[in-house]
Scaffold this active site. Structure first.
Site, PDB file in Angstrom:
ATOM      1  N   SER A  96      18.555  -4.500  26.304  1.00 30.47           N
ATOM      2  CA  SER A  96      18.864  -4.108  24.924  1.00 30.47           C
ATOM      3  C   SER A  96      18.140  -2.801  24.652  1.00 30.47           C
ATOM      4  O   SER A  96      17.171  -2.463  25.356  1.00 30.47           O
ATOM      5  CB  SER A  96      18.352  -5.190  23.969  1.00 30.47           C
ATOM      6  OG  SER A  96      18.306  -4.704  22.640  1.00 30.47           O
ATOM      7  N   TYR A 130      12.193 -11.604  20.700  1.00 28.75           N
ATOM      8  CA  TYR A 130      13.366 -10.975  21.329  1.00 28.75           C
ATOM      9  C   TYR A 130      12.957  -9.653  22.007  1.00 28.75           C
ATOM     10  O   TYR A 130      13.290  -9.407  23.171  1.00 28.75           O
ATOM     11  CB  TYR A 130      14.435 -10.731  20.257  1.00 28.75           C
ATOM     12  CG  TYR A 130      15.723 -10.142  20.778  1.00 28.75           C
ATOM     13  CD1 TYR A 130      16.741 -10.957  21.278  1.00 28.75           C
ATOM     14  CD2 TYR A 130      15.941  -8.769  20.772  1.00 28.75           C
ATOM     15  CE1 TYR A 130      17.926 -10.417  21.745  1.00 28.75           C
ATOM     16  CE2 TYR A 130      17.122  -8.224  21.243  1.00 28.75           C
ATOM     17  CZ  TYR A 130      18.123  -9.050  21.721  1.00 28.75           C
ATOM     18  OH  TYR A 130      19.302  -8.513  22.196  1.00 28.75           O
TER      19      TYR A 130
HETATM   20  P1  NAD Z   1      26.768 -13.712  21.771  1.00 27.44           P
HETATM   21  O1  NAD Z   1      25.963 -14.586  20.884  1.00 27.44           O
HETATM   22  O2  NAD Z   1      28.145 -13.365  21.399  1.00 27.44           O
HETATM   23  O3  NAD Z   1      26.769 -14.255  23.251  1.00 27.44           O
HETATM   24  C1  NAD Z   1      25.619 -14.775  23.863  1.00 27.44           C
HETATM   25  C2  NAD Z   1      26.061 -15.809  24.835  1.00 27.44           C
HETATM   26  O4  NAD Z   1      24.915 -16.401  25.462  1.00 27.44           O
HETATM   27  C3  NAD Z   1      26.831 -16.943  24.148  1.00 27.44           C
HETATM   28  O5  NAD Z   1      27.976 -17.236  24.889  1.00 27.44           O
HETATM   29  C4  NAD Z   1      25.826 -18.075  24.156  1.00 27.44           C
HETATM   30  O6  NAD Z   1      26.430 -19.346  24.173  1.00 27.44           O
HETATM   31  C5  NAD Z   1      25.119 -17.806  25.464  1.00 27.44           C
HETATM   32  N1  NAD Z   1      23.865 -18.542  25.573  1.00 27.44           N
HETATM   33  C6  NAD Z   1      22.847 -18.617  24.676  1.00 27.44           C
HETATM   34  N2  NAD Z   1      21.896 -19.446  25.142  1.00 27.44           N
HETATM   35  C7  NAD Z   1      22.326 -19.902  26.356  1.00 27.44           C
HETATM   36  C8  NAD Z   1      21.783 -20.771  27.326  1.00 27.44           C
HETATM   37  N3  NAD Z   1      20.616 -21.391  27.141  1.00 27.44           N
HETATM   38  N4  NAD Z   1      22.487 -21.000  28.458  1.00 27.44           N
HETATM   39  C9  NAD Z   1      23.688 -20.401  28.659  1.00 27.44           C
HETATM   40  N5  NAD Z   1      24.251 -19.570  27.766  1.00 27.44           N
HETATM   41  C10 NAD Z   1      23.571 -19.317  26.627  1.00 27.44           C
HETATM   42  O7  NAD Z   1      25.904 -12.381  21.933  1.00 27.44           O
HETATM   43  P2  NAD Z   1      26.241 -11.018  22.691  1.00 27.44           P
HETATM   44  O8  NAD Z   1      26.090  -9.941  21.689  1.00 27.44           O
HETATM   45  O9  NAD Z   1      27.476 -11.110  23.479  1.00 27.44           O
HETATM   46  O10 NAD Z   1      24.954 -10.955  23.632  1.00 27.44           O
HETATM   47  C11 NAD Z   1      25.014 -10.952  25.042  1.00 27.44           C
HETATM   48  C12 NAD Z   1      23.753 -10.299  25.582  1.00 27.44           C
HETATM   49  O11 NAD Z   1      23.707  -8.941  25.131  1.00 27.44           O
HETATM   50  C13 NAD Z   1      22.454 -10.949  25.103  1.00 27.44           C
HETATM   51  O12 NAD Z   1      21.524 -10.981  26.168  1.00 27.44           O
HETATM   52  C14 NAD Z   1      21.980 -10.015  24.003  1.00 27.44           C
HETATM   53  O13 NAD Z   1      20.593 -10.039  23.841  1.00 27.44           O
HETATM   54  C15 NAD Z   1      22.458  -8.670  24.549  1.00 27.44           C
HETATM   55  N6  NAD Z   1      22.589  -7.643  23.518  1.00 27.44           N
HETATM   56  C16 NAD Z   1      23.531  -7.719  22.529  1.00 27.44           C
HETATM   57  C17 NAD Z   1      23.600  -6.711  21.590  1.00 27.44           C
HETATM   58  C18 NAD Z   1      24.614  -6.715  20.470  1.00 27.44           C
HETATM   59  O14 NAD Z   1      24.525  -5.867  19.574  1.00 27.44           O
HETATM   60  N7  NAD Z   1      25.599  -7.590  20.460  1.00 27.44           N
HETATM   61  C19 NAD Z   1      22.725  -5.638  21.644  1.00 27.44           C
HETATM   62  C20 NAD Z   1      21.777  -5.599  22.651  1.00 27.44           C
HETATM   63  C21 NAD Z   1      21.714  -6.597  23.602  1.00 27.44           C
END
Ligand code: NAD
Length: 260
Positions: A145, A158
């Site tokens: 991130s 986080y």
């Molecule tokens: P999201 O909430 O849409 O997806 C996250 C996924 O992780 C979901 O499918 C959830 O069920 C799964 N998950 C959570 N805990 C879990 C576990 N214990 N076992 C298996 N699966 C699990 O969020 P996203 O935005 O798609 O995030 C994906 C990644 O990207 C994350 O690591 C997040 O930190 C990172 N990220 C997202 C953003 C953003 O703006 N969306 C920015 C920076 C980083």
């Protein structure tokens, strides 16, 4: 398109929705077969598998809580059972639970670290064990991130997890470079996914967020998927240990934009 990805097998953790689902689908469009991991959302995972198959690749949905040791080895086995190989591992599962640090419970601190950091170690370790044992020049991608670099009030756990991912990523990249195993991270900025749906649906919060993005808008999951496909492909064959920020300039000190 990256022809060398055709026929490869990819595991994407937490890929029933959001960025993980977009990555799974992008690999399928590149001709790779994909293990779609989910924790609770079986329906979402099956929908992603249906899209993978509509794209002409093979997909399999596999349940697993990625904070648990057995889930990672289970996903390696699932890839071998379904596709007979494993080439690319994407640590993507993650979550956020906002709280001021003085009000943060140990339980929630632990939950975030267990999934976002320990889960990445467990996933990478399982993939590395397979790559090393079989002499495979595999690729690992860690979803970090912008918060591996930018502090974030109310998200100390986080930010700590993503800061940890940065050095986990760099250390593994160095450690396995001699074997030709590449380890890279992606640092998304604000991406339109369920994780920040609430924020994006509130006009004031959306405007505040856009004000700290030099390009002025949030990104789409497909832009992260494009980075993942490139990093896994032979086009990135000399790239290891980086965090590729895909953030519309968010890490560029946007407060300086109109300062000077
Ligand atoms: P999201 O909430 O849409 O997806 C996250 C996924 O992780 C979901 O499918 C959830 O069920 C799964 N998950 C959570 N805990 C879990 C576990 N214990 N076992 C298996 N699966 C699990 O969020 P996203 O935005 O798609 O995030 C994906 C990644 O990207 C994350 O690591 C997040 O930190 C990172 N990220 C997202 C953003 C953003 O703006 N969306 C920015 C920076 C980083």
């Amino acid at each position: 398109m990256y022809p060398d990805l055709q026929g490869k097998a990819v595991v994407v953790t937490g890929s029933s929705k959001g960025i993980g689902a977009a990555i799974a689908l992008r690999f399928a469009r590149e001709g790779a077969n994909v293990v779609v991991n989910y924790n609770g959302d079986a329906q979402g995972a099956e929908a992603v598998v249906a899209q993978i198959e509509a794209a002409g690749a093979k997909g399999v949905a596999v349940q697993g809580d990625m904070s648990k040791e057995a889930s990672a080895t289970g996903l390696v086995q699932a890839a071998l059972d379904a596709f007979g190989r494993l080439d690319v591992w994407v640590n993507n599962a993650g979550l956020e639970i906002p709280a001021h640090t003085h009000e943060m419970t140990l339980e929630n601190w632990q939950k975030i670290i267990d999934v976002n950091l320990t889960g990445y170690f467990l996933g990478a370790r399982a993939a590395l064990q397979h790559f090393v044992a079989k002499g495979i020049k595999g690729s690992i991608i860690n979803m970090s991130s912008v918060h591996e670099q930018i502090p974030w009030p109310r998200f100390a756990h986080y930010a700590a997890s993503k800061g940890g991912v940065k050095l986990l990523n760099e250390t593994m990249a160095m450690e396995y470079a001699p074997q030709g195993i590449r380890v890279n991270a992606i640092g998304p900025g604000a991406i339109n996914t369920p994780i920040n749906k609430e924020k994006m649906n509130d006009p004031a919060q959306k405007a505040a967020l856009e004000a700290i993005i030099p390009m002025g808008f949030a990104g789409e999951p497909e832009t992260i998927a494009a980075a993942a496909a490139w990093l896994a492909s032979d086009q990135a064959s000399y790239v290891t240990g980086i965090t590729l920020f895909v953030d519309g300039g968010m890490t560029l000190y946007p407060a300086f934009m109109n300062n000077g």
